[in-house]
Design a protein around this motif. Structure first.
Motif, PDB file in Angstrom:
ATOM      1  N   LEU A 193     -34.761 -18.783 -19.800  1.00 26.54           N
ATOM      2  CA  LEU A 193     -36.065 -18.581 -20.432  1.00 26.54           C
ATOM      3  C   LEU A 193     -36.425 -17.104 -20.357  1.00 26.54           C
ATOM      4  CD1 LEU A 193     -38.049 -21.608 -18.931  1.00 26.54           C
ATOM      5  CD2 LEU A 193     -36.730 -21.529 -21.058  1.00 26.54           C
ATOM      6  N   VAL A 195     -39.490 -14.172 -21.519  1.00 28.60           N
ATOM      7  CA  VAL A 195     -40.821 -13.838 -22.029  1.00 28.60           C
ATOM      8  C   VAL A 195     -40.930 -12.315 -22.093  1.00 28.60           C
ATOM      9  CG1 VAL A 195     -43.297 -14.032 -21.692  1.00 28.60           C
ATOM     10  CG2 VAL A 195     -41.816 -15.926 -21.034  1.00 28.60           C
ATOM     11  N   GLN A 228     -43.033 -12.360 -27.299  1.00 27.00           N
ATOM     12  CA  GLN A 228     -41.866 -13.155 -27.673  1.00 27.00           C
ATOM     13  C   GLN A 228     -41.511 -14.113 -26.555  1.00 27.00           C
ATOM     14  OE1 GLN A 228     -37.567 -11.627 -27.545  1.00 27.00           O
ATOM     15  NE2 GLN A 228     -38.092 -11.314 -29.698  1.00 27.00           N
ATOM     16  N   PHE A 229     -41.161 -15.340 -26.946  1.00 24.32           N
ATOM     17  CA  PHE A 229     -40.665 -16.334 -25.994  1.00 24.32           C
ATOM     18  C   PHE A 229     -39.365 -16.904 -26.539  1.00 24.32           C
ATOM     19  CE2 PHE A 229     -40.162 -20.814 -24.816  1.00 24.32           C
ATOM     20  CZ  PHE A 229     -40.067 -20.691 -23.431  1.00 24.32           C
ATOM     21  N   GLU A 244     -36.698 -19.402 -30.639  1.00 25.15           N
ATOM     22  CA  GLU A 244     -37.538 -18.256 -30.300  1.00 25.15           C
ATOM     23  C   GLU A 244     -38.817 -18.287 -31.118  1.00 25.15           C
ATOM     24  OE1 GLU A 244     -35.657 -14.235 -29.888  1.00 25.15           O
ATOM     25  OE2 GLU A 244     -37.031 -13.756 -31.533  1.00 25.15           O
TER      26      GLU A 244
END
Length: 290
Positions: A193, A195, A228-229, A244
């Motif tokens: 993950l 971020v 953004q993730f 994304e």
């Protein structure tokens, strides 16, 4: 050192001549040799793949590897101004480059700086510089947690023929776009993950006109804030499908530009794709989004 066999068993008493003299001893020796297994040894490392024989070796500066280079191009453009019935001109491009890479056992920091200057023999108003610089850093907090950073700088001009280019320019106005971002990467076995958040600014010079006056480009200046993730999963070494979601907001210095248009914006950008690694030196990413 090579493994040594222990001494073989002593030979037995002599056998009577039966047509198979020494057969029991030969059988015993064969079974002994087959039963003995060489101890486990460290497997040999696979050979390192051959590198580009023309790749620059670089210069070591402390714990960094520095690779400078320069390229000079001479060419001919049939219409460098991109205007109707524009005149042709030979041109020259001088492009230096500098790459810096860390060689640390932990963490990582890389930097690339490319520049160029284009000159036209018959129209100096089209001469223009270009600078493209970027730094990337990774700081390992734990085995599964990293902080990633990026800094970027881009300096250039509008391309000749662009609708943003004003009439009567003495030379093309230079603009600079610069910014940075920071993110957190957390790994859960094969799941990763990420971020990130960032900020970028774009600023334009005043336009110099042939009559000696100047024209402001402040309506084109803007700041951009982005986030953004990303979630990715390693299905096999080098293959990581991901999804994304990105978001950004643009705020211009003037709410209305010279044409009466409000150019501030908000955007959501979802996309999905995968990274891939065909070889150790050929990697990439393919994705689709909206």
């Amino acid at each position: 050192h090579p493994a040594r066999l222990p001494p073989p068993p002593p030979p037995g008493p002599p056998q009577q001549a039966t047509g198979q003299t020494g057969a029991p001893q030969a059988a015993a020796r064969k079974s002994y040799a087959e039963a003995y297994v060489t101890p486990n040894t460290t497997p040999r490392r696979p050979p390192v793949p051959m590198k580009d024989p023309y790749e620059p070796l670089g210069v070591r500066v402390g714990t960094f590897l520095l690779k400078p280079s320069v390229e000079v191009t001479r060419g001919f453009d049939s219409n460098p101004s991109r205007a109707q019935n524009g005149a042709s001109s030979p041109y020259t491009v001088v492009a230096p480059e500098l790459q810096l890479r860390s060689e640390w056992s932990r963490h990582e920091w890389n930097a690339t700086l490319r520049g160029s200057y284009s000159t036209y023999d018959k129209d100096s108003s089209l001469d223009r510089p270009q600078i493209d610089g970027k730094t990337n850093g990774r700081f390992d907090v734990t085995r599964d947690t990293s902080i990633v950073t990026e800094g970027r700088l881009f300096v250039s001009t509008d391309n000749p023929g662009s609708p943003n280019v004003q009439a009567g320019l003495a030379r093309l106005p230079i603009y600079a776009s610069y910014g940075s971002s920071v993110g957190l990467v957390q790994r859960f076995n094969r799941l990763e993950l990420t971020v990130k958040g960032g900020m970028d600014s774009t600023r334009f010079q005043k336009s110099e006109l042939t009559d000696g006056t100047t024209s402001s480009n402040r309506d084109r200046d803007y700041d951009q804030y982005s986030g953004q993730f990303r979630a990715s999963y390693e299905v096999m070494p080098g293959i990581r499908p991901f999804v994304e979601l990105g978001a950004d907001v643009r705020r211009h210095a003037l709410s209305v530009d010279r044409n009466g248009v409000q150019r501030d914006s908000r955007a959501w950008t979802p996309r999905a794709g995968t990274t891939f690694e065909l070889t150790r030196t050929l990697t990439g990413e393919v994705s689709a989004g909206y």
